[in-house]
Scaffold this motif. Structure first.
Motif, PDB file in Angstrom:
ATOM      1  N   LYS A 149      65.821  33.802  78.731  1.00  0.00           N
ATOM      2  CA  LYS A 149      66.719  32.861  79.406  1.00  0.00           C
ATOM      3  C   LYS A 149      65.972  31.779  80.183  1.00  0.00           C
ATOM      4  N   GLU A 150      64.670  31.935  80.391  1.00  0.00           N
ATOM      5  CA  GLU A 150      63.876  30.943  81.121  1.00  0.00           C
ATOM      6  C   GLU A 150      63.276  29.872  80.215  1.00  0.00           C
ATOM      7  N   LEU A 151      63.488  29.981  78.915  1.00  0.00           N
ATOM      8  CA  LEU A 151      62.912  29.008  77.988  1.00  0.00           C
ATOM      9  C   LEU A 151      63.595  27.660  78.130  1.00  0.00           C
ATOM     10  N   LYS A 152      62.804  26.601  78.032  1.00  0.00           N
ATOM     11  CA  LYS A 152      63.334  25.238  78.064  1.00  0.00           C
ATOM     12  C   LYS A 152      62.420  24.359  77.223  1.00  0.00           C
ATOM     13  N   PRO A 153      62.899  23.197  76.801  1.00  0.00           N
ATOM     14  CA  PRO A 153      62.042  22.310  76.013  1.00  0.00           C
ATOM     15  C   PRO A 153      60.756  21.970  76.767  1.00  0.00           C
ATOM     16  N   GLY A 154      59.639  22.026  76.054  1.00  0.00           N
ATOM     17  CA  GLY A 154      58.345  21.755  76.666  1.00  0.00           C
ATOM     18  C   GLY A 154      57.564  23.009  76.991  1.00  0.00           C
ATOM     19  N   THR A 155      58.232  24.169  77.024  1.00  0.00           N
ATOM     20  CA  THR A 155      57.547  25.433  77.276  1.00  0.00           C
ATOM     21  C   THR A 155      56.704  25.792  76.058  1.00  0.00           C
ATOM     22  N   VAL A 156      55.518  26.316  76.300  1.00  0.00           N
ATOM     23  CA  VAL A 156      54.657  26.743  75.198  1.00  0.00           C
ATOM     24  C   VAL A 156      54.494  28.255  75.271  1.00  0.00           C
ATOM     25  N   LEU A 157      54.768  28.908  74.147  1.00  0.00           N
ATOM     26  CA  LEU A 157      54.667  30.364  74.045  1.00  0.00           C
ATOM     27  C   LEU A 157      53.500  30.741  73.155  1.00  0.00           C
ATOM     28  N   ARG A 158      52.943  31.930  73.384  1.00  0.00           N
ATOM     29  CA  ARG A 158      51.914  32.457  72.496  1.00  0.00           C
ATOM     30  C   ARG A 158      52.570  33.532  71.640  1.00  0.00           C
ATOM     31  N   ILE A 159      52.683  33.226  70.338  1.00  0.00           N
ATOM     32  CA  ILE A 159      53.272  34.159  69.381  1.00  0.00           C
ATOM     33  C   ILE A 159      52.239  34.387  68.283  1.00  0.00           C
ATOM     34  N   ASP A 160      51.827  35.623  68.092  1.00  0.00           N
ATOM     35  CA  ASP A 160      50.781  35.974  67.115  1.00  0.00           C
ATOM     36  C   ASP A 160      49.515  35.144  67.331  1.00  0.00           C
ATOM     37  N   ASN A 161      49.120  34.968  68.578  1.00  0.00           N
ATOM     38  CA  ASN A 161      47.926  34.217  68.989  1.00  0.00           C
ATOM     39  C   ASN A 161      47.965  32.728  68.655  1.00  0.00           C
ATOM     40  N   ASP A 162      49.118  32.202  68.282  1.00  0.00           N
ATOM     41  CA  ASP A 162      49.275  30.769  68.048  1.00  0.00           C
ATOM     42  C   ASP A 162      50.154  30.180  69.144  1.00  0.00           C
ATOM     43  N   PRO A 163      49.859  28.962  69.577  1.00  0.00           N
ATOM     44  CA  PRO A 163      50.729  28.316  70.566  1.00  0.00           C
ATOM     45  C   PRO A 163      51.942  27.688  69.883  1.00  0.00           C
ATOM     46  N   TRP A 164      53.123  27.982  70.387  1.00  0.00           N
ATOM     47  CA  TRP A 164      54.367  27.440  69.850  1.00  0.00           C
ATOM     48  C   TRP A 164      55.076  26.671  70.948  1.00  0.00           C
ATOM     49  N   LEU A 165      55.435  25.434  70.654  1.00  0.00           N
ATOM     50  CA  LEU A 165      56.138  24.570  71.595  1.00  0.00           C
ATOM     51  C   LEU A 165      57.640  24.725  71.401  1.00  0.00           C
ATOM     52  N   VAL A 166      58.360  24.972  72.490  1.00  0.00           N
ATOM     53  CA  VAL A 166      59.820  25.025  72.434  1.00  0.00           C
ATOM     54  C   VAL A 166      60.319  23.585  72.459  1.00  0.00           C
TER      55      VAL A 166
END
Length: 189
Positions: free
Chosen positions: A5-22
């Motif tokens: 619920k804290e995700l917003k555009p511009g947030t970057v997540l680490r998924i499977d050691n790759d950076p993913w931009l929301v």
């Protein structure tokens, strides 16, 4: 760690050691089911895009990013060039990289943005929470309609439409909250 619920555009997540931009995040809560966050993600290394749904309580690894102040220097087609305000370095982004803030980007804007970097590479730009824009077109106020909060559509200089209060006229400057794209009031500009 962030929750869904804290995700917003511009947030970057680490998924499977790759950076993913929301790039887009839409919170949905229905009566029967649990709350979810529908997201549009872009891999910062490969450019691959995907849409994913997270539960509101899902735990996600976020990435600590470098941030610098920057201003829009110029627009060339779908390329947006931003300039670092401290060392005057130029950085380019595609329109799809800044899709969330694109409705408020316009040539000649003076807003100081926050440029977001991952491992030295510009990945997105965040606008201030309140920005001022000029209304270039809106209808006249409807006479007699004074009950409650009366809103009407208005067009900004870059073509973006936003709902504004009934008393706003053409060529007036308004304040807009970029978090929820809402009209805040007349600008003091």
């Amino acid at each position: 760690m962030k929750t869904g619920k804290e995700l917003k555009p511009g947030t970057v997540l680490r998924i499977d050691n790759d950076p993913w931009l929301v790039q887009k995040a839409e919170f949905t809560k229905s009566g029967r089911n649990s709350a979810i966050m529908k997201t549009k993600l872009k891999n910062l290394l490969t450019g691959y895009k995907t849409e994913t749904v997270y539960g509101a309580d899902d735990k996600l690894d976020d990435v600590i990013l470098d941030r610098k102040e920057a201003t829009l220097s110029f627009i060339n087609g779908d390329e947006y060039t931003f300039m670092d305000t401290t060392d005057y370095t130029m950085y380019e982004l595609n329109a799809e990289d800044i899709e969330a803030v694109l409705p408020y980007i316009e040539e000649g804007m003076e807003d100081v943005c926050e440029a977001v970097f991952f491992e030295g590479r510009l990945v997105s730009v965040e606008l201030p929470t309140t920005i001022s824009r000029k209304v270039v077109y809106t209808e006249n106020a409807a006479r007699g309609d004074t009950s409650g909060k009366v809103m009407k559509p208005a067009k900004l200089a870059n073509g973006t439409e936003i709902s504004v209060a009934d008393f706003i006229q053409i060529d007036e400057w308004i304040d807009i909250d970029t978090r929820d794209n809402s009209f805040k009031g007349r600008s003091k500009k």
